[in-house]
Design a protein around this motif. Structure first.
Motif, PDB file in Angstrom:
ATOM      1  N   ASP A 101       0.963  -0.705  -0.179  1.00 58.39           N
ATOM      2  CA  ASP A 101      -0.358   0.018   0.224  1.00 58.39           C
ATOM      3  C   ASP A 101       0.865   0.800   0.520  1.00 58.39           C
ATOM      4  N   PRO A 102       0.287   2.064  -0.722  1.00 59.18           N
ATOM      5  CA  PRO A 102       1.090   3.610  -0.962  1.00 59.18           C
ATOM      6  C   PRO A 102       1.288   4.297   0.788  1.00 59.18           C
ATOM      7  N   THR A 103       2.266   5.036   1.176  1.00 52.71           N
ATOM      8  CA  THR A 103       2.734   5.429   2.174  1.00 52.71           C
ATOM      9  C   THR A 103       2.406   7.217   2.006  1.00 52.71           C
ATOM     10  N   PRO A 104       1.058   7.652   2.249  1.00 48.63           N
ATOM     11  CA  PRO A 104       0.442   8.874   2.302  1.00 48.63           C
ATOM     12  C   PRO A 104       1.620   9.618   3.285  1.00 48.63           C
ATOM     13  N   GLY A 105       1.911  11.238   2.380  1.00 46.87           N
ATOM     14  CA  GLY A 105       2.513  11.946   3.235  1.00 46.87           C
ATOM     15  C   GLY A 105       1.721  13.197   2.896  1.00 46.87           C
ATOM     16  N   ASN A 106       2.229  14.790   3.030  1.00 47.57           N
ATOM     17  CA  ASN A 106       1.608  15.603   3.120  1.00 47.57           C
ATOM     18  C   ASN A 106       2.190  16.123   1.531  1.00 47.57           C
ATOM     19  N   ASN A 107       1.213  15.944   0.335  1.00 52.68           N
ATOM     20  CA  ASN A 107       1.618  16.557  -1.253  1.00 52.68           C
ATOM     21  C   ASN A 107       2.599  15.277  -1.420  1.00 52.68           C
ATOM     22  N   THR A 108       2.553  14.211  -1.099  1.00 52.27           N
ATOM     23  CA  THR A 108       3.239  13.078  -0.872  1.00 52.27           C
ATOM     24  C   THR A 108       2.956  11.789  -1.103  1.00 52.27           C
ATOM     25  N   MET A 109       3.777  10.465  -2.293  1.00 53.71           N
ATOM     26  CA  MET A 109       3.110   9.511  -1.887  1.00 53.71           C
ATOM     27  C   MET A 109       4.174   8.767  -2.030  1.00 53.71           C
ATOM     28  N   GLY A 110       4.435   7.621  -0.797  1.00 54.30           N
ATOM     29  CA  GLY A 110       5.028   6.699  -1.752  1.00 54.30           C
ATOM     30  C   GLY A 110       5.010   5.300  -1.855  1.00 54.30           C
ATOM     31  N   VAL A 111       6.073   5.109  -2.661  1.00 49.61           N
ATOM     32  CA  VAL A 111       5.190   3.754  -3.421  1.00 49.61           C
ATOM     33  C   VAL A 111       6.349   2.562  -3.256  1.00 49.61           C
ATOM     34  N   SER A 112       6.352   1.448  -3.037  1.00 52.85           N
ATOM     35  CA  SER A 112       7.043   0.125  -2.612  1.00 52.85           C
ATOM     36  C   SER A 112       6.461  -0.985  -2.892  1.00 52.85           C
ATOM     37  N   TRP A 113       7.912  -1.675  -3.778  1.00 53.38           N
ATOM     38  CA  TRP A 113       7.114  -2.987  -4.213  1.00 53.38           C
ATOM     39  C   TRP A 113       7.943  -4.086  -3.600  1.00 53.38           C
ATOM     40  N   ASP A 114       8.122  -5.129  -3.389  1.00 50.73           N
ATOM     41  CA  ASP A 114       9.070  -6.236  -3.575  1.00 50.73           C
ATOM     42  C   ASP A 114      10.004  -6.741  -4.919  1.00 50.73           C
ATOM     43  N   PRO A 115      11.206  -6.683  -4.685  1.00 56.61           N
ATOM     44  CA  PRO A 115      11.973  -6.778  -6.055  1.00 56.61           C
ATOM     45  C   PRO A 115      11.368  -8.149  -6.707  1.00 56.61           C
ATOM     46  N   ALA A 116      11.027  -8.896  -8.498  1.00 51.67           N
ATOM     47  CA  ALA A 116      11.532  -9.273  -8.682  1.00 51.67           C
ATOM     48  C   ALA A 116      12.264  -9.876  -9.560  1.00 51.67           C
ATOM     49  N   ALA A 117      12.677 -11.583  -9.762  1.00 57.72           N
ATOM     50  CA  ALA A 117      13.774 -12.620 -10.015  1.00 57.72           C
ATOM     51  C   ALA A 117      14.253 -11.356 -11.701  1.00 57.72           C
ATOM     52  N   GLY A 118      15.332 -11.396 -11.618  1.00 59.57           N
ATOM     53  CA  GLY A 118      15.719 -11.362 -12.939  1.00 59.57           C
ATOM     54  C   GLY A 118      15.090 -10.233 -13.861  1.00 59.57           C
ATOM     55  N   VAL A 119      14.326  -9.089 -12.485  1.00 58.88           N
ATOM     56  CA  VAL A 119      13.923  -7.238 -13.366  1.00 58.88           C
ATOM     57  C   VAL A 119      15.471  -6.309 -12.847  1.00 58.88           C
ATOM     58  N   THR A 120      15.362  -5.020 -13.925  1.00 63.36           N
ATOM     59  CA  THR A 120      16.384  -4.795 -13.214  1.00 63.36           C
ATOM     60  C   THR A 120      16.033  -2.925 -13.555  1.00 63.36           C
TER      61      THR A 120
ATOM     62  N   THR B 116       7.835   7.295 -14.128  1.00 65.55           N
ATOM     63  CA  THR B 116       8.946   7.177 -14.383  1.00 65.55           C
ATOM     64  C   THR B 116       9.386   5.701 -14.148  1.00 65.55           C
ATOM     65  N   SER B 117      10.890   5.969 -14.304  1.00 62.18           N
ATOM     66  CA  SER B 117      11.382   4.124 -14.456  1.00 62.18           C
ATOM     67  C   SER B 117      12.611   4.382 -13.220  1.00 62.18           C
ATOM     68  N   ALA B 118      12.743   2.325 -12.897  1.00 66.04           N
ATOM     69  CA  ALA B 118      13.614   3.121 -11.492  1.00 66.04           C
ATOM     70  C   ALA B 118      13.652   1.699 -12.026  1.00 66.04           C
ATOM     71  N   THR B 119      15.058   1.778 -10.750  1.00 63.15           N
ATOM     72  CA  THR B 119      15.980   0.115 -10.897  1.00 63.15           C
ATOM     73  C   THR B 119      15.657  -0.122  -9.511  1.00 63.15           C
ATOM     74  N   GLY B 120      15.525   0.589  -8.406  1.00 58.22           N
ATOM     75  CA  GLY B 120      15.465   0.240  -7.088  1.00 58.22           C
ATOM     76  C   GLY B 120      14.118  -0.335  -6.821  1.00 58.22           C
TER      77      GLY B 120
ATOM     78  N   TYR C 242      -1.889   2.605  -7.781  1.00 61.99           N
ATOM     79  CA  TYR C 242      -0.489   3.027  -8.910  1.00 61.99           C
ATOM     80  C   TYR C 242      -0.107   1.219  -8.885  1.00 61.99           C
ATOM     81  N   ARG C 243       0.392   1.156 -10.062  1.00 58.77           N
ATOM     82  CA  ARG C 243       0.604   0.002 -10.507  1.00 58.77           C
ATOM     83  C   ARG C 243       2.044  -0.109 -10.782  1.00 58.77           C
ATOM     84  N   ILE C 244       2.780  -1.041 -11.060  1.00 58.78           N
ATOM     85  CA  ILE C 244       4.222  -1.208 -11.889  1.00 58.78           C
ATOM     86  C   ILE C 244       4.526  -2.435 -12.625  1.00 58.78           C
ATOM     87  N   ARG C 245       5.582  -1.760 -13.614  1.00 59.00           N
ATOM     88  CA  ARG C 245       4.775  -2.587 -14.685  1.00 59.00           C
ATOM     89  C   ARG C 245       6.657  -2.758 -14.956  1.00 59.00           C
ATOM     90  N   THR C 246       6.894  -3.721 -15.446  1.00 58.58           N
ATOM     91  CA  THR C 246       7.985  -5.145 -15.540  1.00 58.58           C
ATOM     92  C   THR C 246       8.096  -4.894 -17.116  1.00 58.58           C
TER      93      THR C 246
END
Length: 82
Positions: free
Chosen positions: A3-22, A40-44, A60-64
């Motif tokens: 679940d996203p982490t809401p803040g003051n005019n910000t949202m923190g998004v996180s996900w588990d790493p997927a094997a082989g995904v860079t 955006t595109s992220a490596t982390g 939000y969603r993540i696309r690999t």
């Protein structure tokens, strides 16, 4: 994706790493029905979305790759200290 982490005019998004995904593409919409727009595109496995407004719902969603997407999660930023 967690679940996203809401803040003051910000949202923190996180996900588990997927094997082989860079590279992960973070996408946002106003609801899980879409349409989703790539932010955006992220490596982390975290992203802080600072282009949001308190009290507005965001999805939000993540696309690999073009056909693999995570489950959609929603939240709204809240007023307060960042």
């Amino acid at each position: 994706m967690t679940d996203p982490t809401p803040g003051n005019n910000t949202m923190g998004v996180s996900w588990d790493p997927a094997a082989g995904v860079t590279n992960y593409v973070i996408e946002r919409a106003s609801s899980c029905a879409g349409p989703f727009t790539a932010l955006t595109s992220a490596t982390g496995t975290t992203y802080d979305d600072n282009a949001v407004v308190n009290g507005t719902n965001y999805a939000y969603r993540i696309r690999t790759c073009p056909t693999q997407t995570s489950a959609c999660v929603t939240a709204a930023p809240v007023p307060g200290p960042s």
